[in-house]
Design an enzyme around this catalytic site. Sequence first.
Site, PDB file in Angstrom:
ATOM      1  CB  CYS A 241      -0.950   0.082   1.175  1.00  0.00           C
ATOM      2  SG  CYS A 241      -2.160  -1.226   1.229  1.00  0.00           S
TER       3      CYS A 241
ATOM      4  CD1 TRP B 151      -0.513  -6.666  -2.765  1.00  0.00           C
ATOM      5  CD2 TRP B 151      -0.990  -7.060  -0.620  1.00  0.00           C
ATOM      6  NE1 TRP B 151      -0.330  -8.009  -2.530  1.00  0.00           N
ATOM      7  CE2 TRP B 151      -0.616  -8.273  -1.227  1.00  0.00           C
ATOM      8  CE3 TRP B 151      -1.341  -7.067   0.729  1.00  0.00           C
ATOM      9  CZ2 TRP B 151      -0.579  -9.479  -0.528  1.00  0.00           C
ATOM     10  CZ3 TRP B 151      -1.302  -8.266   1.427  1.00  0.00           C
ATOM     11  CH2 TRP B 151      -0.916  -9.459   0.794  1.00  0.00           C
TER      12      TRP B 151
ATOM     13  CG  ASN C 163       0.811   0.456   4.382  1.00  0.00           C
ATOM     14  OD1 ASN C 163       0.490  -0.729   4.372  1.00  0.00           O
ATOM     15  ND2 ASN C 163       2.053   0.863   4.184  1.00  0.00           N
ATOM     16  N   GLY C 164      -1.710  -1.087   6.419  1.00  0.00           N
ATOM     17  CA  GLY C 164      -1.572  -1.888   7.644  1.00  0.00           C
ATOM     18  C   GLY C 164      -2.845  -2.669   7.911  1.00  0.00           C
TER      19      GLY C 164
ATOM     20  CD  GLU D 227      16.243 -15.083  -5.229  1.00  0.00           C
ATOM     21  OE1 GLU D 227      15.550 -15.502  -4.292  1.00  0.00           O
ATOM     22  OE2 GLU D 227      16.057 -13.980  -5.745  1.00  0.00           O
TER      23      GLU D 227
ATOM     24  CD  GLU E 215       9.313 -13.052  -6.981  1.00  0.00           C
ATOM     25  OE1 GLU E 215       8.620 -12.577  -6.079  1.00  0.00           O
ATOM     26  OE2 GLU E 215      10.563 -13.028  -6.947  1.00  0.00           O
TER      27      GLU E 215
ATOM     28  CG  HIS F   5      16.022 -38.751  -0.890  1.00  0.00           C
ATOM     29  ND1 HIS F   5      16.244 -40.025  -0.416  1.00  0.00           N
ATOM     30  CD2 HIS F   5      17.247 -38.182  -1.018  1.00  0.00           C
ATOM     31  CE1 HIS F   5      17.541 -40.216  -0.254  1.00  0.00           C
ATOM     32  NE2 HIS F   5      18.172 -39.112  -0.619  1.00  0.00           N
TER      33      HIS F   5
ATOM     34  CE  LYS G 202      11.264  -4.415  -4.065  1.00  0.00           C
ATOM     35  NZ  LYS G 202      11.896  -5.631  -4.620  1.00  0.00           N
TER      36      LYS G 202
HETATM   37  C1  F6R Z   1      11.036 -12.013  -3.992  1.00  0.00           C
HETATM   38  C2  F6R Z   1      10.835 -10.939  -3.049  1.00  0.00           C
HETATM   39  C3  F6R Z   1      10.324 -11.254  -1.697  1.00  0.00           C
HETATM   40  C4  F6R Z   1      11.111 -10.469  -0.640  1.00  0.00           C
HETATM   41  C5  F6R Z   1      10.499 -10.690   0.741  1.00  0.00           C
HETATM   42  C6  F6R Z   1      11.297  -9.981   1.821  1.00  0.00           C
HETATM   43  O1  F6R Z   1      11.514 -11.546  -5.206  1.00  0.00           O
HETATM   44  O2  F6R Z   1      11.055  -9.793  -3.355  1.00  0.00           O
HETATM   45  O3  F6R Z   1      10.385 -12.616  -1.451  1.00  0.00           O
HETATM   46  O4  F6R Z   1      12.438 -10.883  -0.667  1.00  0.00           O
HETATM   47  O5  F6R Z   1       9.190 -10.200   0.745  1.00  0.00           O
HETATM   48  O6  F6R Z   1      11.353  -8.610   1.606  1.00  0.00           O
HETATM   49  P1  F6R Z   1      12.437  -7.710   2.288  1.00  0.00           P
HETATM   50  O7  F6R Z   1      13.762  -8.101   1.779  1.00  0.00           O
HETATM   51  O8  F6R Z   1      12.062  -6.316   1.888  1.00  0.00           O
HETATM   52  O9  F6R Z   1      12.318  -7.927   3.767  1.00  0.00           O
END
Ligand code: F6R
Length: 609
Positions: A2, A73, A99-100, A482, A489, A505, A604
């Site tokens: 958000c 979001w 936000n929250g 990773e 994603e 396994h 994000k």
């Molecule tokens: C994947 C991604 C997420 C973040 C996770 C932690 O590409 O971006 O998995 O890595 O949400 O976020 P941070 O690093 O901001 O704590």
Amino acid sequence: MCGIVGYIGSKNATSVILTGLKRLEYRGYDSAGIALANGSLTVCKKAGKVVELEKAVKAAQLRGTLGIGHTRWATHGAPNDVNAHPHTDMENTIALVHNGIIENYAAIKQRLQKQGYVFRSETDTEVLTMFIHSFYTKTKNLEEAVRLALCEVEGAFGIAVVSTLEPNVLIGARRGSPLLVGVGEGENFLASDASAILQHTRNVIYLQDDEMAILTKDGYTTKTIDNETTDSIIHEVEFDLESIEKGGFDHFMLKEIHEQPRTFKDCFRGRLLASEGTVRLGGLNPVLDKLRRAQRIIFTACGTSWHSALVGEYIIEQLAGIPVEVEYASEFRYRNPVITPDDVVIAISQSGETADTLAAIKEAKLKGATAIGLVNVVGSSIARETDAGIYLHAGPEIGVASTKAFTSQLAAIMLVALYLGRTRRLSQRDGMEIAQAIERVPEQIQAILDHSSQIQSIAKKYAKAQNFLYLGRGYHFPVALEGALKLKEISYIHAEGYPAAEMKHGPIALIDENMPVVCIATQDEIYDKVLSNIQEVRARNGKIIAIATEGDTRIAEFAEHVITIPNTLPMLTPVLSVIPLQLLAYYVAVERGCNVDMPRNLAKSVTVE
Ligand code: F6R
């Protein structure tokens, strides 16, 4: 998660807010809205991206010099027009963006319903708006009404509030969710991160938990929600507008992948003392003694940051011989972990706002541990909550899929490991060898990027696959995780990362001629073992995409495709082997027509638990 923008001044608030929302869209993009409060309250909100809101705002010809905006979001309630923010009270007097999560919203809602309040949405935010209104009818003072309501609220909030009855005031407050004040001349701003207001001011005040800001056009005050005035420090934002624009790339993600030679270097610049084979970490000064004497290191993080923590476990145990544990932050805080004052807990976070990681750090500190943050966003909650830390200096990461933050985290981890190694058992000569290898990494990353077209053509070939498997051993197991995370994603292809030898396994049952298997097989001491694992895949007709060391003459015989990376020390290979996997995920997603920078359901900075 958000985005919030608030404006009070003399400019057209609509355009300030819309521009800000576009910059914040990476924080959430389910719906967006704006409210202006000059004389009367005008609200416009739309499901979907900010561009939909922009069209609606243009049609409605909104004008005013005081307003708030939001990009959402969804947590409570579906992402539709009604649930979008801002929310207003029944009389259309106040508007609020949030936000929250308000955890006790159900109890408050019941109370308000008994008083005759009627709710239109399913959101906790509308409840908070009405709650503030219920105090406003008594106090006739917005600041006081917000304050009294927040004193009774449980949960996390970053909010901005305006009232038609007080057209000279903009109010913000936070707990848990980030919010800052932008200090301008004859104008002031609220924003959930600085990128939203950077083109207007570089001067910001990061609000603390349970702190409120009361803004007018010409000034501001800050106080706690317990009504005590606070001293606010103005910080200057270091990054510039260019760093939050695409700079000629099609997507932020691609730009950020290509930034890695520089961002990796920016993390060790001035910290790596190559000629002495050690490091200088000024940000850790307050805890160096504790760190040197640590009996155990516990990394805590989420997602991609958790993957870098796994690499950290291997490197620190290797160089310094200190036992290391790696914990998902969301599990750590709820399982009553055994922590002692001799433990050092290291939180890794790009945003510095991830709610679970923040909570894990608080828990660790309560139990007496020393807390360190490896964080990218300056002034963020985790950076402030920890006893000391290392900023990654990767610059703003806008692409929702984390790329450059990962390699910068690995750089920061290397520095910590080298420091600890040198204080324990690593000779100066070995330290120098590692430091020199670190210095070569940026040009090695560049060399891989220069061969992106090969990865693009592999991506085209496999873009229609339904599943992918990623295999790696040792330092490359976290990289396999990773790589799989990146692919799933942004392209929505199901992908799994696995330790190569574990495959037999269980997951081996999945392998057939339709399964692309990405195997990281660099030339290290377990190379031959990984080759055996690759043969197990081949025997079942899986399609091997190998990530191998330059000059490897054997691997081509076992793989459909070989992507090579330069040779470096095994502990540094994850920084290189992850680059082709980031590019592969990117090009597959583009080939499938996915919105790479705003993948569905994601945001994000996850500021809710
Ligand atoms: C994947 C991604 C997420 C973040 C996770 C932690 O590409 O971006 O998995 O890595 O949400 O976020 P941070 O690093 O901001 O704590």
